[in-house]
Scaffold this motif. Structure first.
Motif, PDB file in Angstrom:
ATOM      1  N   ALA A 178       0.766  -1.311   0.137  1.00  0.00           N
ATOM      2  CA  ALA A 178      -0.067   0.120   0.247  1.00  0.00           C
ATOM      3  C   ALA A 178       0.882   1.371   0.114  1.00  0.00           C
ATOM      4  CB  ALA A 178      -1.075  -0.026   1.257  1.00  0.00           C
ATOM      5  N   HIS A 217       1.082   4.135  -3.064  1.00  0.00           N
ATOM      6  CA  HIS A 217       0.876   5.552  -2.575  1.00  0.00           C
ATOM      7  C   HIS A 217       2.100   6.403  -2.970  1.00  0.00           C
ATOM      8  CE1 HIS A 217      -0.330   9.190  -0.134  1.00  0.00           C
ATOM      9  NE2 HIS A 217       1.129   9.244  -0.042  1.00  0.00           N
ATOM     10  N   ASP A 232      -4.644   7.516   1.436  1.00  0.00           N
ATOM     11  CA  ASP A 232      -5.258   6.155   1.477  1.00  0.00           C
ATOM     12  C   ASP A 232      -4.980   5.861   2.928  1.00  0.00           C
ATOM     13  OD1 ASP A 232      -2.536   5.839   1.182  1.00  0.00           O
ATOM     14  OD2 ASP A 232      -2.894   4.287  -0.073  1.00  0.00           O
ATOM     15  N   SER A 260      -8.090   3.651   4.592  1.00  0.00           N
ATOM     16  CA  SER A 260      -8.329   2.623   3.917  1.00  0.00           C
ATOM     17  C   SER A 260      -7.186   1.401   4.171  1.00  0.00           C
ATOM     18  CB  SER A 260      -8.479   2.651   2.327  1.00  0.00           C
ATOM     19  OG  SER A 260      -7.242   2.791   1.750  1.00  0.00           O
TER      20      SER A 260
END
Length: 186
Positions: free
Chosen positions: A145, A149, A167, A170
């Motif tokens: 992640a 990003h 993010d 999330s």
């Protein structure tokens, strides 16, 4: 100047932060240290080892003694923070995790597994396997992640597009889901 792995790694980290991973070459690191490129090879055998060392430097703050009592969610948030603190930090760590000889995968997984509250000496094989899978999943989720990003933000900057929305929520929710599933099955 006395060359060492640490001196070379710190010089490479400075290049990484200023210019990005594509510019971290053995030649560039040597030039920044005012030495011949061959001098580096006494301490770092190739670029893959340099990337592994950079990943160790980037993630070093996670391994101090105060992290021992951290929860898995806090460790994941801290991992994300240290990755995003360096330009291409997530890419460097991802590259190191993909190297079979790099000890970083095991170290990160063990750190997170320890925060799950399981001790391998008094759990069943299946419980240990679940804890190992959960820890590995949390590491890969967090690093992946952060990589997406970082890459999205760099693409937006290069193209003049709007920066991607944060993010963090999330990722935190995904970590919660994984931990809830782990708790339900342990």
């Amino acid at each position: 100047m006395h060359l060492s792995r640490d001196v070379i790694g710190r010089a490479a980290l400075g290049i990484l932060d200023e210019y990005g991973l594509a510019d971290v070459t053995m030649r560039r690191v040597a030039t920044s240290l005012s030495v011949a490129p061959g001098a580096l090879y006494w301490h770092i055998k190739n670029k893959q080892e340099l990337i592994s060392h950079l990943a160790e430097l980037i993630t070093a703050p996670l391994f101090d003694a105060s992290r021992a009592a951290s929860t898995p969610a806090v460790l994941c948030a801290e991992l994300r923070r240290v990755l995003l603190a360096h330009r291409d930090g997530a890419e460097v760590v991802l590259a190191a995790l993909s190297q079979t000889e790099s000890p970083l995968t095991g170290r990160l997984t063990e750190l997170v597994r320890g925060s799950l509250g399981t001790a391998s000496d008094n759990t069943t094989d299946s419980a240990t396997a679940r804890a190992e899978a959960a820890a590995e999943g949390l590491v890969y989720l967090t690093v992946g992640a952060a990589y997406v990003h970082q890459s999205s933000a760099q693409l937006a900057q290069a193209t003049g597009s709007p920066a991607p929305a944060g993010d963090v929520a999330s990722v935190e929710l995904a970590v919660e889901f994984l931990l809830a599933g782990y708790a339900q099955h342990s």
